[in-house]
Design a protein around this motif. Structure first.
Motif, PDB file in Angstrom:
ATOM      1  N   LYS A  70       0.809  -1.206   0.180  1.00 34.71           N
ATOM      2  CA  LYS A  70      -0.077  -0.202   0.000  1.00 34.71           C
ATOM      3  C   LYS A  70       0.933   1.186  -0.147  1.00 34.71           C
ATOM      4  O   LYS A  70       1.889   1.102   0.705  1.00 34.71           O
ATOM      5  N   PHE A  71       0.354   2.298  -0.315  1.00 27.25           N
ATOM      6  CA  PHE A  71       1.080   3.692  -0.507  1.00 27.25           C
ATOM      7  C   PHE A  71      -0.018   4.633  -0.463  1.00 27.25           C
ATOM      8  O   PHE A  71      -1.123   4.500  -0.741  1.00 27.25           O
ATOM      9  N   ALA A  72       0.338   5.871   0.128  1.00 29.18           N
ATOM     10  CA  ALA A  72      -0.446   6.843   0.384  1.00 29.18           C
ATOM     11  C   ALA A  72       0.198   8.287  -0.269  1.00 29.18           C
ATOM     12  O   ALA A  72       1.403   8.351  -0.102  1.00 29.18           O
ATOM     13  N   LEU A  73      -0.755   8.793  -0.830  1.00 25.80           N
ATOM     14  CA  LEU A  73      -0.372  10.071  -1.802  1.00 25.80           C
ATOM     15  C   LEU A  73      -0.947  11.468  -1.264  1.00 25.80           C
ATOM     16  O   LEU A  73      -2.044  11.380  -1.032  1.00 25.80           O
ATOM     17  N   CYS A  74      -0.049  12.152  -0.933  1.00 27.20           N
ATOM     18  CA  CYS A  74      -0.419  13.768  -0.468  1.00 27.20           C
ATOM     19  C   CYS A  74      -0.227  14.540  -1.313  1.00 27.20           C
ATOM     20  O   CYS A  74       1.166  15.059  -1.214  1.00 27.20           O
ATOM     21  N   LEU A  75      -0.528  15.321  -2.412  1.00 32.95           N
ATOM     22  CA  LEU A  75      -0.222  16.164  -3.405  1.00 32.95           C
ATOM     23  C   LEU A  75      -0.496  17.682  -2.652  1.00 32.95           C
ATOM     24  O   LEU A  75      -1.732  18.076  -2.077  1.00 32.95           O
TER      25      LEU A  75
END
Length: 271
Positions: A51-56
């Motif tokens: 899993k990975f989390a993306l925060c733009l």
């Protein structure tokens, strides 16, 4: 540590000319076996979950963050930077949809609500399996023409008290807002998901300031023959934390982090 099966590729500068000035390369985040997530899980095994989390970030001056593996995902409160906020605690989840023709990520969308009122579109308008794509390449959420026209009509009606002005490409609906959208009653948009949850798009992710006096609805007409009925673009993802959990085949999303007193641009990379 023994780094086996580590894949690296090089590219001449000519291939990177279309990228922003400070970018030195591209990393895949898809379901591909050559994506960064796949490489890390191959290298580290059970030490990193799939899993990975993306925060733009919403500002070009701020750095976003990508977290590989599980949380917590700590971001500092703006009012008290010494206090950290774990965004993982406020995530809402919806299943990721499979698509045999793509290595991308899809979720089930059954409808769109504007200011609490559901849009009326023909059944199965959101593709035959009602799946919509998430894209970090498309800058603004794109809707197929039949959905876009209904969406624009609904937003115009809900925003009746805001002064409309001539369109500014690539947008079709623009307003006079002064120097900011603060204080204006901008209709809230909700993406209605197949498992009964909703992804709320607040004004910070729906209205794009194009100059000091004009802001526009940041959704694009994708045309009558668009391959996907809806593609969620990066502007709608800004300052939202999105967790792509491939082990449980689900997407976790926070909606805007502003109500929680933090943003994606606040991560401390020196810690």
């Amino acid at each position: 540590m023994d780094f086996n099966r580590l894949y690296v590729s090089c590219a001449p500068p000519s291939l990177l000319q279309s990228l922003p000035e400070e970018v030195i390369g591209v990393g895949a985040l898809s379901r591909s076996s050559l994506s960064l997530l796949s490489v890390f899980t191959d290298l580290l095994g059970q030490l990193v979950t799939r899993k990975f989390a993306l925060c733009l970030p919403s500002s070009i001056e701020a750095r976003g963050a990508i977290f590989f593996g599980d949380g917590p995902y700590y971001l500092p409160y703006h009012r008290d930077p010494s206090t950290d906020f774990d965004v993982a605690k406020v995530l809402t989840y919806t299943p990721l949809q499979g698509d045999r023709t793509s290595l991308g990520y899809f979720i089930n969308l059954t409808g769109i609500s504007i200011h609490g009122k559901d849009m009326h579109v023909p059944q199965n308008s959101f593709n035959c399996n009602q799946s919509v794509k998430l894209s970090t390449i498309v800058p603004y959420t794109t809707l197929k023409s039949n959905i876009y026209k209904t969406f624009i009509r609904g937003f115009k009606k809900a925003a009746k008290g805001i002064n409309q002005v001539p369109k500014v490409e690539p947008f079709r609906l623009c307003f006079t807002v002064g120097t900011s959208t603060n204080g204006l009653v901008i209709p809230q948009i909700d993406l209605l998901l197949g498992n009964g949850e909703k992804w709320t798009i607040y004004p910070s992710n729906s209205i794009k300031q194009v100059d000091d006096n004009v802001a526009c609805l940041a959704f694009i007409d994708g045309g009558k023959t668009a391959e996907q009925a809806v593609v969620i673009g990066t502007f709608q993802m800004e300052d939202n934390l999105l967790q792509f959990d491939l082990d449980q085949s689900r997407l976790g999303f926070s909606s805007s982090l502003y109500p929680y007193g933090t943003t994606c641009g606040g991560f401390n990379f020196t810690v």
